[in-house]
Scaffold this active site. Sequence first.
Site, PDB file in Angstrom:
ATOM      1  N   LYS A   9       0.841  -1.198   0.000  1.00 12.75           N
ATOM      2  CA  LYS A   9       0.000   0.000   0.000  1.00 12.75           C
ATOM      3  C   LYS A   9       0.880   1.252   0.000  1.00 12.75           C
ATOM      4  O   LYS A   9       0.642   2.202  -0.752  1.00 12.75           O
ATOM      5  CB  LYS A   9      -0.926   0.001   1.227  1.00 12.75           C
ATOM      6  CG  LYS A   9      -2.032  -1.034   1.145  1.00 12.75           C
ATOM      7  CD  LYS A   9      -2.789  -1.220   2.450  1.00 12.75           C
ATOM      8  CE  LYS A   9      -3.804  -2.358   2.304  1.00 12.75           C
ATOM      9  NZ  LYS A   9      -4.563  -2.656   3.519  1.00 12.75           N
ATOM     10  N   GLN A  37      -4.531  -1.291   9.661  1.00 11.71           N
ATOM     11  CA  GLN A  37      -4.534  -2.629   9.080  1.00 11.71           C
ATOM     12  C   GLN A  37      -5.145  -3.644  10.049  1.00 11.71           C
ATOM     13  O   GLN A  37      -4.805  -3.670  11.232  1.00 11.71           O
ATOM     14  CB  GLN A  37      -3.092  -3.027   8.711  1.00 11.71           C
ATOM     15  CG  GLN A  37      -2.969  -4.352   7.978  1.00 11.71           C
ATOM     16  CD  GLN A  37      -3.573  -4.342   6.580  1.00 11.71           C
ATOM     17  OE1 GLN A  37      -3.712  -3.304   5.933  1.00 11.71           O
ATOM     18  NE2 GLN A  37      -3.944  -5.510   6.105  1.00 11.71           N
ATOM     19  N   ASP A  60     -11.026   3.123   4.176  1.00  7.34           N
ATOM     20  CA  ASP A  60     -11.404   1.704   4.146  1.00  7.34           C
ATOM     21  C   ASP A  60     -12.920   1.534   4.035  1.00  7.34           C
ATOM     22  O   ASP A  60     -13.401   0.460   3.687  1.00  7.34           O
ATOM     23  CB  ASP A  60     -10.976   1.031   5.464  1.00  7.34           C
ATOM     24  CG  ASP A  60      -9.737   0.170   5.313  1.00  7.34           C
ATOM     25  OD1 ASP A  60      -9.515  -0.357   4.217  1.00  7.34           O
ATOM     26  OD2 ASP A  60      -9.005   0.033   6.312  1.00  7.34           O
TER      27      ASP A  60
HETATM   28  N1  GUN Z   1      -6.969  -6.585   6.276  1.00 11.68           N
HETATM   29  C1  GUN Z   1      -7.336  -7.321   5.207  1.00 11.68           C
HETATM   30  N2  GUN Z   1      -7.954  -6.542   4.297  1.00 11.68           N
HETATM   31  C2  GUN Z   1      -7.981  -5.300   4.800  1.00 11.68           C
HETATM   32  C3  GUN Z   1      -8.491  -4.060   4.327  1.00 11.68           C
HETATM   33  O1  GUN Z   1      -9.057  -3.945   3.246  1.00 11.68           O
HETATM   34  N3  GUN Z   1      -8.315  -3.000   5.146  1.00 11.68           N
HETATM   35  C4  GUN Z   1      -7.703  -3.103   6.347  1.00 11.68           C
HETATM   36  N4  GUN Z   1      -7.595  -2.011   7.081  1.00 11.68           N
HETATM   37  N5  GUN Z   1      -7.241  -4.238   6.825  1.00 11.68           N
HETATM   38  C5  GUN Z   1      -7.373  -5.320   6.053  1.00 11.68           C
END
Ligand code: GUN
Length: 281
Positions: free
Chosen positions: A52, A96, A119
């Site tokens: 990311k 995350q 998100d």
């Molecule tokens: N863990 C797995 N997928 C995601 C996501 O799309 N966002 C976040 N914040 N954590 C994750």
Amino acid sequence: MAQIIDGKKWSGISREETKGVVDSLHKQGVRPGLVVILIGEHPASMSYVRGKDKAATAAGLYSEMIHLPSSTTESALLQLIDRLNGDDRFHGILVQLPLPSHMNEKAIIHAIAPHKDVDGFHPVNVGALDLGLSGFVPCTPLGVMKLLTYESIEVAGKHAVVIGRSNIVGKPMVQLLLRHNATVTICHSKTQDLPNITRQADLLIAAIGKPNVITGNMIKPGATVIDVGINRVNGKLCGDVDFASASQVAQYITPVPGGVGPMTIAMLLQNTVDAAMKLAH
Ligand code: GUN
């Protein structure tokens, strides 16, 4: 043999589009900023977060990664989020998941300002999606819709079957499909006679989290199969769909890796840039 939906190619195109918007924002003196918070040493999370950060920087965003030890207290994380909510460098805040077990995920998500919740997990954004209002939409389902749009795959009037009812994928996926006028069936771990339902799907979306459980004999000939699963078997990545048998029956199919995964990151960048644009206008 099914046509493979190339998520890597489409995510590259999407990221280029986003970069174009970022360039024009730069000219207005705005630099979209994203902060990603990772707590602990979860290996898959560490690799996602790095991806990311790299993608954000490549698209011209200001990107910061905050890596905290798993011993971090919930109140310390809440304080950090509060500070970042007020930090104008960041238009998007992402924590995350999964979090260490001593933290209350709901409380953490709730603490993120809804206008920075790229998100789309905050109840305000979840409610907006349900009501058809504008807000942030979770990146993975948004990426699935974008792939369908790029490939000109018809959704309106089709029978879409979503397997999985998570807050991150299944539930928002259902809302987006409804918004695009699909007829939607939701399946989950308690569903009886799953193959009977999946065989009726024009569009089958697997978000189960178990390797290779959707096999060719569960798929309607000519269907579109979208595999959201990311599983590791003997160190190798695989999806929820058994690609070898499914690709013999489906018309379109996403591979793992290289399908939905890259689109999730592309949509995170898009959401962050959208957040910055909302402030700039
Ligand atoms: N863990 C797995 N997928 C995601 C996501 O799309 N966002 C976040 N914040 N954590 C994750």
